[in-house]
Scaffold this motif. Structure first.
Motif, PDB file in Angstrom:
ATOM      1  N   GLU A  53       0.785  -1.159   0.022  1.00  0.00           N
ATOM      2  CA  GLU A  53       0.137  -0.014   0.146  1.00  0.00           C
ATOM      3  C   GLU A  53       0.790   1.147   0.188  1.00  0.00           C
ATOM      4  O   GLU A  53       0.622   2.261  -0.495  1.00  0.00           O
ATOM      5  N   ARG A  57       1.267   3.882  -3.269  1.00  0.00           N
ATOM      6  CA  ARG A  57       0.735   5.396  -2.779  1.00  0.00           C
ATOM      7  C   ARG A  57       1.835   6.372  -2.869  1.00  0.00           C
ATOM      8  O   ARG A  57       1.661   7.440  -3.339  1.00  0.00           O
ATOM      9  N   TYR A  58       2.961   5.954  -2.264  1.00  0.00           N
ATOM     10  CA  TYR A  58       4.139   7.100  -2.191  1.00  0.00           C
ATOM     11  C   TYR A  58       5.419   6.829  -3.052  1.00  0.00           C
ATOM     12  O   TYR A  58       6.084   7.600  -3.070  1.00  0.00           O
TER      13      TYR A  58
END
Length: 286
Positions: A53, A57-58
């Motif tokens: 995740e 996401r980053y």
């Protein structure tokens, strides 16, 4: 982020723990071009789903703490963001991996610099921080205290990191609990006031949504008035309180319940409880 964009910090940062506060700081660091995503590593104990995740996401690097001794030993900055109950084992394992110039930044509530250095087995440069949950939207208020071993460059690095998610205040370590009572737990007091205002609106016949919208905008506007005008809250309160008017009647009701002193007592009790919890945690870690 394009290759041409220059970041404020050109060094690798490893987050030892990947919970909500670690994610908030990472979000701020990346969105404000403080650190490149590829220079951030986020380690957690074993949660593969969480790693995927965060990576998606980053675009940061991820891994498990137990498999990342090489990453930790090579990282100039290590942010301790694990749960307090996991801190002792993590610090004891981390100590032998460190070189004297590696910076430790702690977001673990209640754990003193002295105890962290004892668990590490060395006088490592440490910055102890107390952020609050508003850091998740870049409006945090963070208190910082530094060990004697911190260099000016390391101090600047820590300031830059937390200024990416809000404002920063430097205090002696023994004052961090007082700061906790104001800004650390402070959002909860404001939310509680908002709950009461919303409930009053609903009981008075407004819809739930109307009460919520009016309350949120009122609190937001009041905070911005203090921030943007530079006026003291007492002055702004006086400006909207006409003698014998509705606002004065409302404030009189609050005063009858000792509102002002109760808030001060709440802040003091929060600070006291923070000290109690810190002492208990340190006792458990020995």
């Amino acid at each position: 982020m394009s290759q041409e964009q220059q970041t404020l910090l050109q060094q690798k940062i490893t987050f030892h723990g990947a919970g909500a506060m670690a994610e908030a700081i990472v979000r701020g660091l990346i969105s404000r071009l403080v650190v490149r995503p590829q220079d951030i590593t986020m380690l957690n104990r074993s949660n593969q789903k969480r790693q995927e995740e965060l990576s998606t996401r980053y675009a940061v690097r991820t891994g498990t703490a137990s498999q990342s001794s090489e990453v930790l030993s090579a990282s100039p900055v290590i942010v301790l963001a694990m749960k307090p109950k996991d801190a002792a084992a993590a610090l004891r394992e981390l100590g032998p991996l460190l070189s004297p110039d590696q910076l430790i930044v702690s977001v673990i509530a209640g754990l003193s610099i002295r105890t962290m250095q004892t668990l590490l087995g060395r006088k490592q440069p440490i910055a102890r921080s107390m952020p609050n949950t508003s850091s998740t939207i870049g409006l945090g208020a963070t208190g910082l205290a530094f060990s004697a071993e911190i260099t000016d460059e390391q101090r600047s690095t820590v300031m830059t990191m937390f200024e990416a998610v809000g404002i920063v205040t430097i205090v002696p370590e023994e004052k961090l609990e007082v700061l906790t009572g104001i800004s650390g737990s402070g959002p909860a007091y404001v939310y509680y006031l908002m709950e009461a205002m919303i409930a009053a609106g609903i009981r008075g016949g407004l819809s739930s949504q109307q009460s919520r919208d009016l309350t949120v905008q009122t609190v937001l506007g009041a905070a911005r008035m203090v921030q943007q005008t530079g006026a003291e809250p007492m002055k702004l309160r006086s400006d909207v309180t006409s003698p014998g008017g509705a606002t004065q009647a409302a404030l009189k009701t609050l005063d009858e319940g000792d509102f002002f002193e109760n808030v001060i007592a709440a802040v003091n009790r929060c600070a006291e409880r923070s000290r109690e919890m810190g002492a208990a945690l340190e006792g458990d870690l020995r």
